[in-house]
Design a protein around this motif. Structure first.
Motif, PDB file in Angstrom:
ATOM      1  N   ASP A  31       0.839  -1.199   0.000  1.00 35.50           N
ATOM      2  CA  ASP A  31       0.000   0.000   0.000  1.00 35.50           C
ATOM      3  C   ASP A  31       0.878   1.256   0.000  1.00 35.50           C
ATOM      4  O   ASP A  31       1.410   1.648   1.044  1.00 35.50           O
ATOM      5  N   PRO A  32       1.073   1.909  -1.129  1.00 36.82           N
ATOM      6  CA  PRO A  32       1.955   3.085  -1.184  1.00 36.82           C
ATOM      7  C   PRO A  32       1.550   4.191  -0.217  1.00 36.82           C
ATOM      8  O   PRO A  32       2.406   4.879   0.345  1.00 36.82           O
ATOM      9  N   THR A  33       0.252   4.383  -0.010  1.00 32.98           N
ATOM     10  CA  THR A  33      -0.203   5.454   0.876  1.00 32.98           C
ATOM     11  C   THR A  33       0.271   5.213   2.302  1.00 32.98           C
ATOM     12  O   THR A  33       0.804   6.118   2.967  1.00 32.98           O
ATOM     13  N   LEU A  34       0.109   3.996   2.784  1.00 34.34           N
ATOM     14  CA  LEU A  34       0.497   3.715   4.168  1.00 34.34           C
ATOM     15  C   LEU A  34       1.999   3.516   4.311  1.00 34.34           C
ATOM     16  O   LEU A  34       2.557   3.778   5.380  1.00 34.34           O
ATOM     17  N   LEU A  35       2.667   3.097   3.250  1.00 30.80           N
ATOM     18  CA  LEU A  35       4.127   3.062   3.308  1.00 30.80           C
ATOM     19  C   LEU A  35       4.684   4.480   3.430  1.00 30.80           C
ATOM     20  O   LEU A  35       5.652   4.722   4.163  1.00 30.80           O
ATOM     21  N   ASP A  36       4.055   5.423   2.733  1.00 31.76           N
ATOM     22  CA  ASP A  36       4.466   6.825   2.882  1.00 31.76           C
ATOM     23  C   ASP A  36       4.242   7.294   4.313  1.00 31.76           C
ATOM     24  O   ASP A  36       5.079   8.021   4.880  1.00 31.76           O
ATOM     25  N   LEU A  60      -7.362   2.145  21.525  1.00 34.40           N
ATOM     26  CA  LEU A  60      -7.498   1.884  22.962  1.00 34.40           C
ATOM     27  C   LEU A  60      -7.922   3.125  23.728  1.00 34.40           C
ATOM     28  O   LEU A  60      -8.539   3.024  24.795  1.00 34.40           O
ATOM     29  N   ASN A  61      -7.579   4.280  23.174  1.00 37.03           N
ATOM     30  CA  ASN A  61      -7.908   5.531  23.851  1.00 37.03           C
ATOM     31  C   ASN A  61      -9.170   6.176  23.294  1.00 37.03           C
ATOM     32  O   ASN A  61      -9.383   7.378  23.462  1.00 37.03           O
ATOM     33  N   GLY A  62     -10.004   5.369  22.636  1.00 32.51           N
ATOM     34  CA  GLY A  62     -11.351   5.815  22.343  1.00 32.51           C
ATOM     35  C   GLY A  62     -11.656   6.258  20.938  1.00 32.51           C
ATOM     36  O   GLY A  62     -12.781   6.731  20.680  1.00 32.51           O
ATOM     37  N   ALA A  63     -10.716   6.142  20.008  1.00 33.40           N
ATOM     38  CA  ALA A  63     -11.030   6.519  18.624  1.00 33.40           C
ATOM     39  C   ALA A  63     -12.186   5.657  18.113  1.00 33.40           C
ATOM     40  O   ALA A  63     -12.146   4.435  18.196  1.00 33.40           O
ATOM     41  N   ASP A  64     -13.199   6.296  17.594  1.00 36.17           N
ATOM     42  CA  ASP A  64     -14.420   5.601  17.161  1.00 36.17           C
ATOM     43  C   ASP A  64     -14.322   5.280  15.669  1.00 36.17           C
ATOM     44  O   ASP A  64     -14.353   6.180  14.816  1.00 36.17           O
ATOM     45  N   HIS A  65     -14.189   3.977  15.367  1.00 35.25           N
ATOM     46  CA  HIS A  65     -14.048   3.577  13.970  1.00 35.25           C
ATOM     47  C   HIS A  65     -14.382   2.097  13.855  1.00 35.25           C
ATOM     48  O   HIS A  65     -14.116   1.317  14.776  1.00 35.25           O
ATOM     49  N   PRO A  66     -14.962   1.668  12.718  1.00 32.78           N
ATOM     50  CA  PRO A  66     -15.272   0.242  12.539  1.00 32.78           C
ATOM     51  C   PRO A  66     -14.062  -0.677  12.685  1.00 32.78           C
ATOM     52  O   PRO A  66     -14.220  -1.875  12.959  1.00 32.78           O
ATOM     53  N   LEU A  67     -12.855  -0.155  12.524  1.00 33.30           N
ATOM     54  CA  LEU A  67     -11.652  -0.982  12.676  1.00 33.30           C
ATOM     55  C   LEU A  67     -11.595  -1.639  14.052  1.00 33.30           C
ATOM     56  O   LEU A  67     -11.069  -2.754  14.189  1.00 33.30           O
ATOM     57  N   ALA A  68     -12.122  -0.989  15.067  1.00 32.21           N
ATOM     58  CA  ALA A  68     -12.068  -1.530  16.431  1.00 32.21           C
ATOM     59  C   ALA A  68     -12.727  -2.899  16.529  1.00 32.21           C
ATOM     60  O   ALA A  68     -12.385  -3.700  17.412  1.00 32.21           O
ATOM     61  N   ALA A  84      -9.909  -7.145   7.603  1.00 35.24           N
ATOM     62  CA  ALA A  84      -9.670  -5.898   8.330  1.00 35.24           C
ATOM     63  C   ALA A  84      -8.977  -4.823   7.512  1.00 35.24           C
ATOM     64  O   ALA A  84      -9.119  -3.622   7.811  1.00 35.24           O
ATOM     65  N   TYR A  85      -8.218  -5.204   6.489  1.00 37.61           N
ATOM     66  CA  TYR A  85      -7.316  -4.211   5.911  1.00 37.61           C
ATOM     67  C   TYR A  85      -7.991  -2.964   5.332  1.00 37.61           C
ATOM     68  O   TYR A  85      -7.510  -1.839   5.562  1.00 37.61           O
ATOM     69  N   PRO A  86      -9.080  -3.082   4.589  1.00 40.70           N
ATOM     70  CA  PRO A  86      -9.702  -1.848   4.077  1.00 40.70           C
ATOM     71  C   PRO A  86     -10.070  -0.869   5.188  1.00 40.70           C
ATOM     72  O   PRO A  86      -9.934   0.352   5.029  1.00 40.70           O
ATOM     73  N   HIS A  87     -10.518  -1.408   6.332  1.00 34.23           N
ATOM     74  CA  HIS A  87     -10.864  -0.534   7.467  1.00 34.23           C
ATOM     75  C   HIS A  87      -9.604   0.094   8.064  1.00 34.23           C
ATOM     76  O   HIS A  87      -9.617   1.254   8.492  1.00 34.23           O
ATOM     77  N   PHE A  88      -8.513  -0.683   8.096  1.00 37.02           N
ATOM     78  CA  PHE A  88      -7.249  -0.161   8.616  1.00 37.02           C
ATOM     79  C   PHE A  88      -6.759   0.993   7.746  1.00 37.02           C
ATOM     80  O   PHE A  88      -6.355   2.049   8.256  1.00 37.02           O
ATOM     81  N   HIS A  89      -6.783   0.798   6.441  1.00 37.07           N
ATOM     82  CA  HIS A  89      -6.370   1.862   5.525  1.00 37.07           C
ATOM     83  C   HIS A  89      -7.219   3.110   5.740  1.00 37.07           C
ATOM     84  O   HIS A  89      -6.687   4.228   5.840  1.00 37.07           O
ATOM     85  N   HIS A  95      -7.125   9.442  10.287  1.00 33.05           N
ATOM     86  CA  HIS A  95      -6.459   9.867  11.525  1.00 33.05           C
ATOM     87  C   HIS A  95      -4.986  10.177  11.319  1.00 33.05           C
ATOM     88  O   HIS A  95      -4.186  10.132  12.265  1.00 33.05           O
ATOM     89  N   THR A  96      -4.616  10.547  10.104  1.00 36.70           N
ATOM     90  CA  THR A  96      -3.205  10.830   9.813  1.00 36.70           C
ATOM     91  C   THR A  96      -2.628  11.871  10.760  1.00 36.70           C
ATOM     92  O   THR A  96      -1.505  11.724  11.276  1.00 36.70           O
ATOM     93  N   ASP A  97      -3.356  12.947  11.015  1.00 36.76           N
ATOM     94  CA  ASP A  97      -2.841  14.021  11.863  1.00 36.76           C
ATOM     95  C   ASP A  97      -2.607  13.550  13.299  1.00 36.76           C
ATOM     96  O   ASP A  97      -1.712  14.075  13.984  1.00 36.76           O
ATOM     97  N   ASP A  98      -3.398  12.593  13.765  1.00 40.03           N
ATOM     98  CA  ASP A  98      -3.196  12.062  15.114  1.00 40.03           C
ATOM     99  C   ASP A  98      -2.048  11.044  15.141  1.00 40.03           C
ATOM    100  O   ASP A  98      -1.366  10.902  16.167  1.00 40.03           O
TER     101      ASP A  98
END
Length: 337
Positions: A31-36, A60-68, A84-89, A95-98
């Motif tokens: 995945d070039p985007t996540l490798l970057d 673990l600290n409460g981010a609300d997302h289907p990945l959980a 899981a991978y599409p949700h992880f991407h 959440h890039t800024d976090d």
């Protein structure tokens, strides 16, 4: 090692115990985007684990997302990890800024308390070879939880050893051999850890990062970590911020001389260059000229991914004894002495 290879390497390591991380690592490697994004991790750190742990930290600290829904550490009924991978991407993009501050400033500093299951018989072996209480010096100590190994209890195949009043119990099994497990732990008269960037287990933020470093399927590891962190509030380990290799002689000189010194580590060697390994050996030789010192390597190389070799070297003579090996998180040990 380039990033795609690094992620595939971690996928191989995770394949037997973390299907989720195996899936995610293989996905990131393509995945070039996540490798970057993973390029934000400084070159002197293990980018795959930092990346995965940063995501785990936010969840673990409460981010609300289907990945959980795919993380056993967050739900009792996790969904199929291979999906899981599409949700992880999507999570990483959203959440890039976090994630970037965590990727830039956090390190792989797993304090795998389960590794004490491999250390305990090794310390018993040393104790039976030499008189006097042990002075402990742990290199790459992270939060220092493994400095408290003598205050923990151990159950190997349901047989209990170690501290009789322990609130922390490490579970393991003996697959081969007869390790010298003592009912009562060896006596310890001093303990000190050295780490480039020590964590404070009594600090809520550092404790949260320690929890995030645990692989999501390893809920028993997480439980043991939590009890060890709680235990540390009453027995805070001393870990100083320093280069463990370059300052080894100085810190060894600060410890009592009325018993053997044990210099040990469980996840350090892979981070050291050949030059640093030579410097480490030279420092141990120097220390051994003035006092008995044992070098306990709990992360020796083995032929099998996910296992660490156990060996001890006694200075000043420099003779090395191979003790055995153990699963990287202490689930089992093989003893060869």
């Amino acid at each position: 090692m380039d990033l795609p290879v690094a992620f595939r390497t971690l996928a191989d390591w995770a394949s037997d115990s973390s299907p989720l991380y195996e899936t995610l690592c293989r996905g990131i490697a393509e995945d070039p985007t996540l490798l970057d994004l993973a390029e934000e991790v400084p070159a002197d750190r293990w980018a795959p684990h930092v990346t995965l742990s940063a995501v785990h930290y936010l969840l673990l600290n409460g981010a609300d997302h289907p990945l959980a829904r795919f993380y056993p550490s967050l739900t009792e009924s996790p969904e199929d990890p291979t999906e899981a991978y599409p949700h992880f991407h999507d999570f990483c993009v959203a959440h890039t800024d976090d994630l970037i501050p965590l990727l830039r400033h956090r390190r792989t500093q797993t304090n795998a308390v389960g590794r004490c299951a491999g250390l305990y018989p090794a310390f018993c072996y040393i104790d039976q070879q030499t008189p006097g209480s042990l002075a402990l010096l742990e290199l790459g100590a992270s939060a220092g939880l493994n400095l408290n190994w003598d205050r923990y209890a151990y159950e190997y195949d349901s047989k209990r050893f170690g501290a009789s009043d322990a609130t922390v119990t490490v579970h393991s099994s003996v697959r081969a051999g007869s390790p010298p497990l003592q009912q009562t732990p060896p006596a310890v008269n001093a303990r000190l850890g050295v780490d480039l960037n020590p964590l404070d287990p009594t600090d809520a933020t550092d404790a949260a990062w320690l929890r995030a470093l645990v692989w999501p399927e390893h809920t028993e590891r997480l439980d043991v970590l939590d009890t060890a962190i709680e235990h540390s509030h009453g027995n805070p380990p001393q870990v100083v911020g320093d280069d463990a290799v370059e300052t080894l002689v100085k810190h060894a000189d600060s410890l009592p001389r009325d018993g053997p010194l044990v210099v040990y580590h469980t996840a350090l060697l892979y981070q050291l260059s050949q030059e640093q390994r030579t410097t480490l050996h030279r420092a141990l030789t120097t220390i051994g000229e003035t006092r008995p010192v044992w070098w306990l390597s709990g992360d020796g190389e083995t032929e099998d991914p996910g296992t660490f070799g156990l060996e001890v070297t006694r200075f000043p003579d420099g003779d090395t004894v191979r003790l055995g090996r153990y699963e990287q998180h202490g689930r089992w040990i093989d003893w060869c002495q």
